[in-house]
Design a protein around this motif. Sequence first.
Motif, PDB file in Angstrom:
ATOM      1  N   ASP A   1      -0.716  18.510   5.722  1.00  0.00           N
ATOM      2  CA  ASP A   1      -1.087  17.082   5.757  1.00  0.00           C
ATOM      3  C   ASP A   1      -2.299  16.858   6.657  1.00  0.00           C
ATOM      4  N   PHE A   2      -2.298  17.492   7.830  1.00  0.00           N
ATOM      5  CA  PHE A   2      -3.411  17.302   8.769  1.00  0.00           C
ATOM      6  C   PHE A   2      -4.703  17.903   8.211  1.00  0.00           C
ATOM      7  N   ALA A   3      -4.588  19.060   7.572  1.00  0.00           N
ATOM      8  CA  ALA A   3      -5.785  19.694   7.005  1.00  0.00           C
ATOM      9  C   ALA A   3      -6.362  18.818   5.898  1.00  0.00           C
ATOM     10  N   ASN A   4      -5.488  18.293   5.046  1.00  0.00           N
ATOM     11  CA  ASN A   4      -5.961  17.431   3.958  1.00  0.00           C
ATOM     12  C   ASN A   4      -6.604  16.146   4.479  1.00  0.00           C
ATOM     13  N   ALA A   5      -6.199  15.729   5.684  1.00  0.00           N
ATOM     14  CA  ALA A   5      -6.794  14.527   6.283  1.00  0.00           C
ATOM     15  C   ALA A   5      -8.033  14.865   7.105  1.00  0.00           C
ATOM     16  N   GLY A   6      -8.454  16.128   7.087  1.00  0.00           N
ATOM     17  CA  GLY A   6      -9.671  16.536   7.800  1.00  0.00           C
ATOM     18  C   GLY A   6      -9.511  16.621   9.301  1.00  0.00           C
ATOM     19  N   LEU A   7      -8.265  16.797   9.765  1.00  0.00           N
ATOM     20  CA  LEU A   7      -8.026  16.793  11.210  1.00  0.00           C
ATOM     21  C   LEU A   7      -8.013  18.196  11.823  1.00  0.00           C
ATOM     22  N   LEU A   8      -8.030  19.230  10.977  1.00  0.00           N
ATOM     23  CA  LEU A   8      -7.975  20.603  11.508  1.00  0.00           C
ATOM     24  C   LEU A   8      -9.259  21.346  11.185  1.00  0.00           C
TER      25      LEU A   8
ATOM     26  N   PHE B   1       7.313   9.580   6.261  1.00  0.00           N
ATOM     27  CA  PHE B   1       5.961   9.003   6.390  1.00  0.00           C
ATOM     28  C   PHE B   1       5.520   8.248   5.137  1.00  0.00           C
ATOM     29  N   GLN B   2       6.482   7.626   4.469  1.00  0.00           N
ATOM     30  CA  GLN B   2       6.180   6.705   3.370  1.00  0.00           C
ATOM     31  C   GLN B   2       6.115   5.314   4.001  1.00  0.00           C
ATOM     32  N   LEU B   3       5.026   5.036   4.700  1.00  0.00           N
ATOM     33  CA  LEU B   3       4.990   3.835   5.529  1.00  0.00           C
ATOM     34  C   LEU B   3       4.955   2.555   4.699  1.00  0.00           C
ATOM     35  N   GLY B   4       4.288   2.584   3.541  1.00  0.00           N
ATOM     36  CA  GLY B   4       4.249   1.417   2.673  1.00  0.00           C
ATOM     37  C   GLY B   4       5.634   1.107   2.127  1.00  0.00           C
ATOM     38  N   TYR B   5       6.327   2.143   1.679  1.00  0.00           N
ATOM     39  CA  TYR B   5       7.672   1.970   1.132  1.00  0.00           C
ATOM     40  C   TYR B   5       8.632   1.491   2.219  1.00  0.00           C
ATOM     41  N   SER B   6       8.464   2.075   3.403  1.00  0.00           N
ATOM     42  CA  SER B   6       9.299   1.661   4.531  1.00  0.00           C
ATOM     43  C   SER B   6       9.057   0.187   4.861  1.00  0.00           C
ATOM     44  N   ALA B   7       7.789  -0.246   4.762  1.00  0.00           N
ATOM     45  CA  ALA B   7       7.479  -1.660   5.023  1.00  0.00           C
ATOM     46  C   ALA B   7       8.142  -2.554   3.978  1.00  0.00           C
ATOM     47  N   ALA B   8       8.152  -2.105   2.726  1.00  0.00           N
ATOM     48  CA  ALA B   8       8.817  -2.884   1.670  1.00  0.00           C
ATOM     49  C   ALA B   8      10.309  -3.019   1.970  1.00  0.00           C
ATOM     50  N   LEU B   9      10.918  -1.936   2.450  1.00  0.00           N
ATOM     51  CA  LEU B   9      12.335  -1.990   2.829  1.00  0.00           C
ATOM     52  C   LEU B   9      12.537  -2.956   3.998  1.00  0.00           C
TER      53      LEU B   9
ATOM     54  N   PHE C   1       0.834  -1.202   0.000  1.00  0.00           N
ATOM     55  CA  PHE C   1       0.000   0.000   0.000  1.00  0.00           C
ATOM     56  C   PHE C   1       0.869   1.252   0.000  1.00  0.00           C
ATOM     57  N   GLN C   2       0.240   2.346  -0.444  1.00  0.00           N
ATOM     58  CA  GLN C   2       0.850   3.659  -0.233  1.00  0.00           C
ATOM     59  C   GLN C   2       0.088   4.279   0.933  1.00  0.00           C
ATOM     60  N   TYR C   3       0.830   4.647   1.978  1.00  0.00           N
ATOM     61  CA  TYR C   3       0.160   5.089   3.196  1.00  0.00           C
ATOM     62  C   TYR C   3       1.031   6.122   3.898  1.00  0.00           C
ATOM     63  N   ASN C   4       0.452   7.291   4.195  1.00  0.00           N
ATOM     64  CA  ASN C   4       1.238   8.337   4.863  1.00  0.00           C
ATOM     65  C   ASN C   4       0.892   8.471   6.338  1.00  0.00           C
ATOM     66  N   GLY C   5       0.087   7.542   6.846  1.00  0.00           N
ATOM     67  CA  GLY C   5      -0.243   7.566   8.268  1.00  0.00           C
ATOM     68  C   GLY C   5      -1.454   8.417   8.587  1.00  0.00           C
ATOM     69  N   LEU C   6      -1.974   9.148   7.614  1.00  0.00           N
ATOM     70  CA  LEU C   6      -3.120  10.013   7.887  1.00  0.00           C
ATOM     71  C   LEU C   6      -4.311   9.674   6.996  1.00  0.00           C
ATOM     72  N   THR C   7      -4.047   9.589   5.702  1.00  0.00           N
ATOM     73  CA  THR C   7      -5.145   9.316   4.775  1.00  0.00           C
ATOM     74  C   THR C   7      -5.281   7.808   4.552  1.00  0.00           C
ATOM     75  N   LYS C   8      -6.390   7.417   3.906  1.00  0.00           N
ATOM     76  CA  LYS C   8      -6.670   5.993   3.717  1.00  0.00           C
ATOM     77  C   LYS C   8      -5.571   5.328   2.870  1.00  0.00           C
ATOM     78  N   PRO C   9      -5.090   4.155   3.293  1.00  0.00           N
ATOM     79  CA  PRO C   9      -4.054   3.480   2.494  1.00  0.00           C
ATOM     80  C   PRO C   9      -4.577   3.131   1.094  1.00  0.00           C
ATOM     81  N   ALA C  10      -3.734   3.354   0.087  1.00  0.00           N
ATOM     82  CA  ALA C  10      -4.130   3.047  -1.294  1.00  0.00           C
ATOM     83  C   ALA C  10      -3.329   1.851  -1.782  1.00  0.00           C
ATOM     84  N   PRO C  11      -4.012   0.796  -2.272  1.00  0.00           N
ATOM     85  CA  PRO C  11      -3.260  -0.378  -2.752  1.00  0.00           C
ATOM     86  C   PRO C  11      -2.441  -0.027  -3.997  1.00  0.00           C
ATOM     87  N   VAL C  12      -1.185  -0.436  -3.998  1.00  0.00           N
ATOM     88  CA  VAL C  12      -0.310  -0.123  -5.136  1.00  0.00           C
ATOM     89  C   VAL C  12       0.377  -1.375  -5.674  1.00  0.00           C
ATOM     90  N   GLY C  13      -0.069  -2.543  -5.223  1.00  0.00           N
ATOM     91  CA  GLY C  13       0.550  -3.780  -5.711  1.00  0.00           C
ATOM     92  C   GLY C  13       2.007  -3.854  -5.297  1.00  0.00           C
TER      93      GLY C  13
END
Lengths: 294, 422
Positions: free
Chosen positions: B106-113, A258-266, A36-48
Amino acid sequence: MSRRRWVSTVFLAPALLIYTLLHIAPFLGTIALSLFQYNGLTKPAPVGLANYTSMLASDAFWQALANNLVWFFGEVVVATLVGLGLALLINARPRLATLFRTTLFIPYILSWAVAGMLWSRILNPAPTYGMLNAFLHAVGLESWAMNWLGDARTALPSVILAAIWKGFGFSMIIFLAGLQGIPAELVEAARIDGAGSTKVLWHVTLPLLRPITSIVIVLGLIGTFKVFDPVWVMTQGGPGNASSLLAILVFREGMNNFQLGYSAALSVALFVCTAVVMALYWRFLGRSRVVEDD
Amino acid sequence: MERLLARRTLLALAGLGGLGGSALLAGCGSDAGGDGATTINFWSYYEAAARGATFADLAKQYETDNPGVTINLNLAPQNFNTVLRTAMLSDDRPEFLGLTQYNMRDFANAGLLTDVVSVLDDAGISSDIYPAAVEAGKINGTLYGIADALRFGMWFYNPKALDAAGGTQPTTYDELAATAEKLRAQKKYPILFGLKDLSSASNSFQVFVPAFIGLTATLAAAEAKDYTGQAFVDALTMYRTMVDDGILDASDTGMAASDAQALLASGDAAMYPSASYSIGTLVDLNPDFKAFDEPVKLTPNPVATYWGGAGQMYCVTAGTKAEAAARKLLTWWVKPEQLGVQVEKSGLVSSLKSANQKIPANSLAAFAAGNLDKVDPEGLFYNNYVPSSHAEAWGRAIQEVVSKAKTAEQAIETTIQPAVAK
């Protein structure tokens, strides 16, 4: 199921549950996250497998992997040899052995935060600050003074030097324990047969130290892929990626970028590397030892 | 039987313990409720050492003026960004935040602010705040943060060191090179950044960006994740040119920012191109530090001569029990009286014109505040709007170029582009 087996299952279940929760589940979770591509805030997006293809196409990854190999041969092997040499010396000269053993072991018990700051100060490029460059200036060797931690050619070797200083105490203590376990009769028998010190070392001492050497090397191998703090304290993997190791990349991508998916791949790559090295070790060295033991 | 009872007792105790623990944890929440007591958790990336005492004084004053309100200050804990991000995903989010602009985005785009535009009128600062500070807090037209400060690009120098080299302030690149030669002859470092620290390395880029690139092109490149343009190559090449011309030392990449600043304070180094946020640190080290009247023109026709930026963004977390209380705190916190206290105690160049009147005359902060109007839109470099991963990649590229490991083109191609493409 027999009562005996049922009881053992009940007793093992809590430990198995904890192990599953704390080790197996996060491990499987890491593998899943790497897809996944995941920055820790928004919904994770599957990227294969995109994180893996990015990783394999990245210079930083290959450089870190190469640096890990350099670390193994530069730090683990050298620190083991230094530790072995010092253990032989101390064992041969029982006088003041305790003093030397304690003194040489002290760097190992220092935290890397302290040792890293100490070596950063020693290797500071400004002659007014850096003790090494100040010394080189004082003895008329200005041309030898370098930017030890800031030059891409010397950054990793400088950190490895600090790690050798800090790490040889461990192998020295292990080897000393091994040396003290060698029966004196074997050495005496070899000497009666006309063996000199060198022959005793090659044909009696070192072969008997082989199991201990295996342990030191295995621990070093595993540790090589986990190395993080010395590099982070002294260079943060820089300049550029010159002293980056895989563990540094994992942390940087995950916790800084905060490239958590990439970090997981590493992280998965880090696991694979460790597993491959361990498999090779047991394939070639582990088996031969078993055969000998048989 | 006795053993069975003991087990039951144990289970009962465990159950009670669990309930008690849950109640205790519930009590740790932001709003205890019932008795009207409110707790506001205030997290800021400013370090306790730098602003802690001022923040603690202000929080205490607010608590005194508003009985029942408790402010829990959490100033720059270890790994602040990581810890904050984790906290913002939990059910126990801090309600009042002091953020960098990229965290705010980032927080604003995630709706946290939450939108704080009404705070400008409620605090009575709509006409007092610099327009640039308002712009810095907007994302897609919504105001998510109020900047506490504005920054002005400054070339600091140690007068003792520069006097020894003739004392003339260079205005062009050639004059800078000539001054550097004189300083070199005296075994002094002309310019030091402390590029070993990635934050210093990426921040130093602000000095070069306005001249070669400007704000608009930088933000466009960040959006497109494409820094391959010639202007970026030129800006990065400037570091290499400065090393080749003896202005910047290749050993800078092995020097921590604190060591570089100490060498500047002692006179072993002469110049430190940075911004007004460095005033407090430098003056603490050596009160004699001064700044050039005009920045050095690194290129004959710079895109922008002066540059600036925004400081910490005060934001309110959306959807917490204490959101209203946090908004009220923000309204009080950004008034001229409160920002004025920070101006007086920490050399801050405030985002409020009236607060800046409290800056002592003839100080470096007064110089910065007096020149803020020179920062035109093209020169207002929102460095923090560039994602942190981009800033870090730039920091690494700068290290590589200064240590001569790579050319500017190679560093952009192999260090910056792969990092920002992910």
